[in-house]
Design an enzyme around this catalytic site. Structure first.
Site, PDB file in Angstrom:
ATOM      1  N   HIS A  85      12.984  10.121  46.322  1.00 16.58           N
ATOM      2  CA  HIS A  85      14.067   9.306  46.047  1.00 16.58           C
ATOM      3  C   HIS A  85      15.365   9.974  46.005  1.00 16.58           C
ATOM      4  O   HIS A  85      15.326  11.046  46.624  1.00 16.58           O
ATOM      5  CB  HIS A  85      13.694   8.945  44.554  1.00 16.58           C
ATOM      6  CG  HIS A  85      13.826  10.051  43.707  1.00 16.58           C
ATOM      7  ND1 HIS A  85      13.067  10.931  43.300  1.00 16.58           N
ATOM      8  CD2 HIS A  85      15.136  10.593  42.904  1.00 16.58           C
ATOM      9  CE1 HIS A  85      13.347  12.027  42.788  1.00 16.58           C
ATOM     10  NE2 HIS A  85      14.711  11.804  42.291  1.00 16.58           N
TER      11      HIS A  85
ATOM     12  N   ASP B  62      18.882  10.409  43.994  1.00 16.16           N
ATOM     13  CA  ASP B  62      19.529   9.921  42.481  1.00 16.16           C
ATOM     14  C   ASP B  62      20.581   9.008  42.512  1.00 16.16           C
ATOM     15  O   ASP B  62      21.587   9.044  43.648  1.00 16.16           O
ATOM     16  CB  ASP B  62      20.002  11.291  41.880  1.00 16.16           C
ATOM     17  CG  ASP B  62      18.885  12.066  41.660  1.00 16.16           C
ATOM     18  OD1 ASP B  62      17.889  11.971  41.843  1.00 16.16           O
ATOM     19  OD2 ASP B  62      19.227  13.409  41.203  1.00 16.16           O
TER      20      ASP B  62
ATOM     21  N   HIS C 173      14.717  13.596  47.815  1.00 16.27           N
ATOM     22  CA  HIS C 173      13.937  14.624  47.391  1.00 16.27           C
ATOM     23  C   HIS C 173      12.611  13.953  46.469  1.00 16.27           C
ATOM     24  O   HIS C 173      12.617  12.919  46.237  1.00 16.27           O
ATOM     25  CB  HIS C 173      14.866  15.496  46.619  1.00 16.27           C
ATOM     26  CG  HIS C 173      15.465  14.839  45.355  1.00 16.27           C
ATOM     27  ND1 HIS C 173      16.551  14.136  45.380  1.00 16.27           N
ATOM     28  CD2 HIS C 173      15.220  14.792  44.101  1.00 16.27           C
ATOM     29  CE1 HIS C 173      17.022  13.586  44.307  1.00 16.27           C
ATOM     30  NE2 HIS C 173      16.231  14.357  43.532  1.00 16.27           N
TER      31      HIS C 173
ATOM     32  N   ARG D 173       4.794  22.335  35.201  1.00 16.18           N
ATOM     33  CA  ARG D 173       6.280  22.762  35.241  1.00 16.18           C
ATOM     34  C   ARG D 173       7.257  21.986  34.321  1.00 16.18           C
ATOM     35  O   ARG D 173       6.970  21.018  34.191  1.00 16.18           O
ATOM     36  CB  ARG D 173       6.410  22.534  36.806  1.00 16.18           C
ATOM     37  CG  ARG D 173       7.962  22.343  37.241  1.00 16.18           C
ATOM     38  CD  ARG D 173       7.954  22.050  38.730  1.00 16.18           C
ATOM     39  NE  ARG D 173       9.682  22.173  39.005  1.00 16.18           N
ATOM     40  CZ  ARG D 173      10.437  21.103  39.443  1.00 16.18           C
ATOM     41  NH1 ARG D 173      10.245  19.987  38.984  1.00 16.18           N
ATOM     42  NH2 ARG D 173      11.449  21.535  39.464  1.00 16.18           N
TER      43      ARG D 173
END
Ligand SMILES: O=C(O)CCC(=O)C(=O)O
Ligand SMILES: [Fe+2]
Length: 880
Positions: free
Chosen positions: A301, A303, A357, A367
């Protein structure tokens, strides 16, 4: 079986301390450490002295640790621990994430198809103090930020808090995380109110994102009262973090505006810190296997923000796309990742890049990442030649449309973005070689009739009445295609349409234009070759960007020596200067030099004499120069001193230093140790929220502002106040205990002068079954008048099974046998009801509490003291 183990029975000379800690910086898994401590598999204080909290919904807020200097648990036990931690973590995951396949068998198919460069870290590095943005923003759309001034402790603390919140049971997270925060999982796509969209009712986990998260609109945080203690304390840390990030976003954005040559006044509204949102993510471990190979932490995607600033832990997984290649954004401690969003791309008129990203999940480790997004102000209109004027709201509406229809954002389908402001008549058109169909533009698109010769625009024909014709940029065209490919049903539809000869051909473009390489696209290279190579205006050469921030100086020496510039790295580290001055040494260490470099001092050395010299333009030799701009969020309104006098210490938690310095103040420590202690004590004060201000820069005299704004003129007074202050005044993790000397049992040292920090006399009560620990409580008996149970904890898997009741019943019986009249305990308000209705306790009135004023009960801020009379049911006393 209930055992009563007196702590005093440890006869090996080890000191022991009970530590009450009200902070919440460790995850719930640390519960197990504590339990192990009570099983007499002791850990060193180092392991447990970090503050922690146990949140037990059934009972109370319980915090405790018993510190005994013994060996570490055996390896085997560590493995067991790991397993149970894993199991417990799994219970906190959303149900579809709970199966944890064997990581050793996992094969990441995706890696084979789609290699990622992760051997080195190619991400451009940027120093906040000397931002050289051009290449990083134009070709990468992402950079790594150093010297950002956010205390490393805050970065870690935030992640630890996040871990703890995520460790709550899934159901609790759903019920406890309420407005203004929201909890989501399976997708990062949310409605404006923060609700997750696509996992609801989803029968297939095929496209699920392997992530859960919290959405935190920062501006609203302080307006809401958050009842849950863990979440409330998390939100306090978030607020603090938000202030730092607002400072960073503004600094970076201002630099971008200058770099782009935009009007600073006009651009001001394009970034509004009041729009700041923090997303806190946990990516559970996941092994790709054949059935769920597509599962990703987060799909490809861009941002929507102006800027996004990421704080990630050490696990890694973020990848960015550049020139059709994926690069890992490796975790590097204390650095932040800044990526540019769609709004920045539009503001820059496509000069800067909104980077694509994605996040890959780790096979065995979860994570944590924390992402801060900033957007244009409400109503701020973005104008640039490539786009029609639009507001972020317009864009967001389009994005929401996308999310509703396909479950994720398709940047290009935002109509206000795709309609260029140039009028069609100014362009030179030729017949289009392609015709496509897509319903992804909100309204059925019939075909692309023409293609512009001079730019990558298409003229499209729509089927709808209100919009029949429009132009579209090549990239949007491709996004539309990719969207099409993600929708199976549309594929079907498309085929039908094809059969109906609605479309002549389908086109495809190279993979970098698509949000996901895995999608199946019909490739027609001959069609492709007809397009100009700069079809997205983004063609670029690989940019090896240089590290920013290092200024080299020319020698201005008038002496006969050969003075050369000293090119050291610029690192913000004021404490190095302080340490240097404290030591009164002539040796200027690297850290001092780096800090001076950071302050833009002239640094030179003369080879023949091996000498160095440092001076700044205005300041005399080595006078620290406080810089207001570095840490505006530290700027306290709470004191009468102006903030430009502020001296910022690198925070370093070391409670012992404060205790030692205090002891020095009362004459217990030798003078020669004092200098070192002073600096350490200051660092500790800084870590727990104290602020230092220069009273006089000339004399370098400081005053010390407590977190509540009380000004102290000496360090001694500050340390004393920090040790003895109220719990309310003192940050929770500040508990003044001391670590055992390495391997050597030492004197039993109690570090507070205060009675209420006297931890002697505690017993630990254990409820075990088959050698497995279930519930523990801490009890202290004050003669026959009263006993206190400040801490009760039940292991996660045994909660809500009445285990605490078994233990409490046994304990009460035992106390009654000992002739104890009354039992008291502190409880948080939310579970007061449980103690009063199910356990027979009642709230102590102030006058009842007063009767026990001489008893040093452990009670915690925000808790309510309850009591239960024991003797009324006491069996007749047996002779002892
Ligand atoms: O978790 C990460 O590393 C990235 C998150 C992200 O890309 C996003 O929230 O948009
Ligand atoms: Fe993102």
């Amino acid at each position: 079986m209930v055992d009563l183990i007196p702590h005093g029975s440890v006869k090996d000379g080890s000191s022991f301390l009970h530590v009450m800690l009200t902070s919440s910086t460790l995850s719930i898994e640390h519960n197990l450490w504590i339990l192990r401590i009570n099983k007499w598999t002791f850990v060193s204080l180092k392991k447990v002295a970090v503050p922690f909290i146990l949140w037990l919904e059934d009972f109370s807020v319980c915090q405790f640790a018993m510190i005994i200097n013994k060996q570490r648990p055996a390896l085997q036990e560590d493995d067991d621990l790991h397993c149970s931690e894993k199991k417990m973590a799994s219970e906190s995951y959303p149900p579809p994430f709970r199966s944890l396949p064997d990581s050793t068998q996992a094969v990441d198919l995706d890696d084979q198809v789609n290699p990622v460069h992760d051997s080195e870290d190619p991400i451009p590095l940027m120093d906040l103090q000397s931002l050289k943005l051009g290449e990083a923003c134009e070709f990468w759309g992402i950079f790594r930020l150093v010297n950002h001034g956010v205390p490393p402790t805050l970065l870690t603390q935030l992640r630890e808090h996040a871990k703890m919140v995520f460790s709550l049971p899934f159901e609790s997270k759903q019920s406890l995380i309420t407005s203004p925060l929201s909890y989501f999982w399976g997708t990062p796509a949310l409605t404006p109110s923060g609700e997750a969209l696509s996992t609801k009712g989803s029968s297939t986990l095929q496209n699920i994102n392997w992530v859960e998260g919290l959405n935190v609109p920062l501006a609203q945080l302080s307006q809401f009262q958050i009842d849950n203690r863990i979440i409330a304390s998390f939100s306090l840390v978030l607020e603090e973090y938000g202030k730092h990030l607002a400072r960073l976003a503004t600094t970076i954005f201002d630099a971008m505006v200058i770099n782009l040559g935009l009007d600073p006044i006009e651009s001001k509204s394009h970034l509004s810190n009041s729009t700041g949102i923090v997303r806190v993510y946990r990516y559970p471990p996941h092994c790709s296997n054949s059935s769920s190979a597509s599962a990703r932490g987060m799909d490809v995607h861009t941002d929507s923000s102006v800027l996004s600033i990421l704080n990630q832990d050490e696990v890694g997984g973020l990848e960015v796309l550049k020139d059709n290649e994926w690069f890992s954004v490796n975790p590097i401690p204390n650095t932040l990742i800044v990526n540019l969003g769609d709004m920045m791309q539009a503001i820059s008129n496509d000069k800067y890049k909104s980077v694509k990203h994605r996040v890959k999940v780790n096979r065995s480790k979860e994570r944590i990442s924390i992402c801060h997004f900033v957007f244009p102000g409400e109503g701020s209109v973005i104008r640039s030649s490539n786009y029609k004027p639009f507001t972020y709201r317009d864009f967001q509406n389009e994005v929401q449309q996308d999310i509703k229809s396909v479950g994720y954002k398709i940047r290009g389908s935002s109509l206000c973005m795709i309609l260029p402001s140039v009028s069609s008549s100014e362009l030179e058109w030729s017949p289009s070689v392609v015709v496509l169909f897509s319903s992804s533009f909100g309204t059925p698109l019939r075909k692309a009739t023409k293609r512009c010769k001079t730019s990558s625009l298409f003229e499209l024909e729509f089927e709808s009445e209100e919009m029949t014709r429009s132009t579209i940029r090549m990239s949007e065209f491709v996004w539309g295609m990719s969207k099409l490919n993600r929708l199976e049903t549309t594929w079907q539809k498309m085929k039908q349409v094809q059969e109906k000869s609605y479309m002549d051909k389908l086109i495809s473009v190279s993979g970098d234009e698509l949000p996901d390489k895995g999608v199946s696209v019909l490739r027609l290279p001959q069609v492709l070759s007809a397009f100009p190579s700069n079809r997205d205006g983004n063609s670029c050469v690989n940019s090896g960007i240089r590290n920013g921030g290092i200024r080299s100086f020319k020698s201005r020496s008038k002496s006969t020596l050969n003075w050369l510039p000293l090119d050291s790295q610029a690192v913000y580290c004021p404490v190095a200067v302080d340490e240097y001055l404290d030591k009164r040494s002539n040796f200027i260490g690297t850290a001092v030099r780096q800090h001076l470099q950071y302050l833009e001092w002239k640094m030179e050395f003369a080879i023949d004499k091996g000498k160095g010299r440092h001076c700044s333009e205005e300041q005399p030799f080595l006078i620290e120069q406080p810089r207001e701009s570095q840490h505006p969020s530290y700027c306290p309104q709470r004191s009468g001193f102006s903030c430009h006098n502020e001296f910022i210490y690198r925070p370093e938690y070391c409670h012992e230093a404060v205790v030692e310095y205090y002891n020095h103040a009362v004459g217990k420590i030798k003078k020669k140790k004092v200098r070192k202690m002073r600096s350490k004590a200051k660092k500790h004060l800084s870590a727990v929220g104290w602020v230092f201000l220069y009273i006089s820069i000339k004399t370098r005299n400081l005053c010390y502002n407590s977190p509540k704004g009380v000004v102290h003129l000496t360090l001694q007074s500050a340390c004393t106040s920090c040790m003895d202050g109220d719990f309310a005044e003192r940050p929770a993790e500040c508990m003044y205990i001391i670590e055992e000397d390495k391997g050597q049992p030492t004197r039993n040292r109690i570090w507070s002068r205060l009675n209420r920090l006297n931890f002697q006399g505690f017993y630990t009560v254990l409820l075990e079954r088959n050698d497995e620990l279930i519930t523990v409580a801490t009890v202290r008996i004050f003669g026959d008048k009263v006993a206190e149970v400040p801490l009760v904890a039940t292991r996660f898997q045994y909660r809500r099974l009445g285990m605490c009741r078994i233990l409490m019943d046994e304990l009460e019986k035992l106390l009654m046998e000992l002739g104890v009249e009354r039992l008291v305990l502190p409880t948080v308000p939310s579970v007061l009801n449980t103690w009063t209705t199910s356990f027979g306790f009642s709230k102590m009135t102030p006058s009842e509490r007063l009767k026990f004023v001489d008893y040093t009960f452990l009670d915690f801020q925000g808790t309510i003291m309850c009591q239960k009379l024991l003797m009324k049911n006491a069996p007749p006393k047996q002779g002892h």
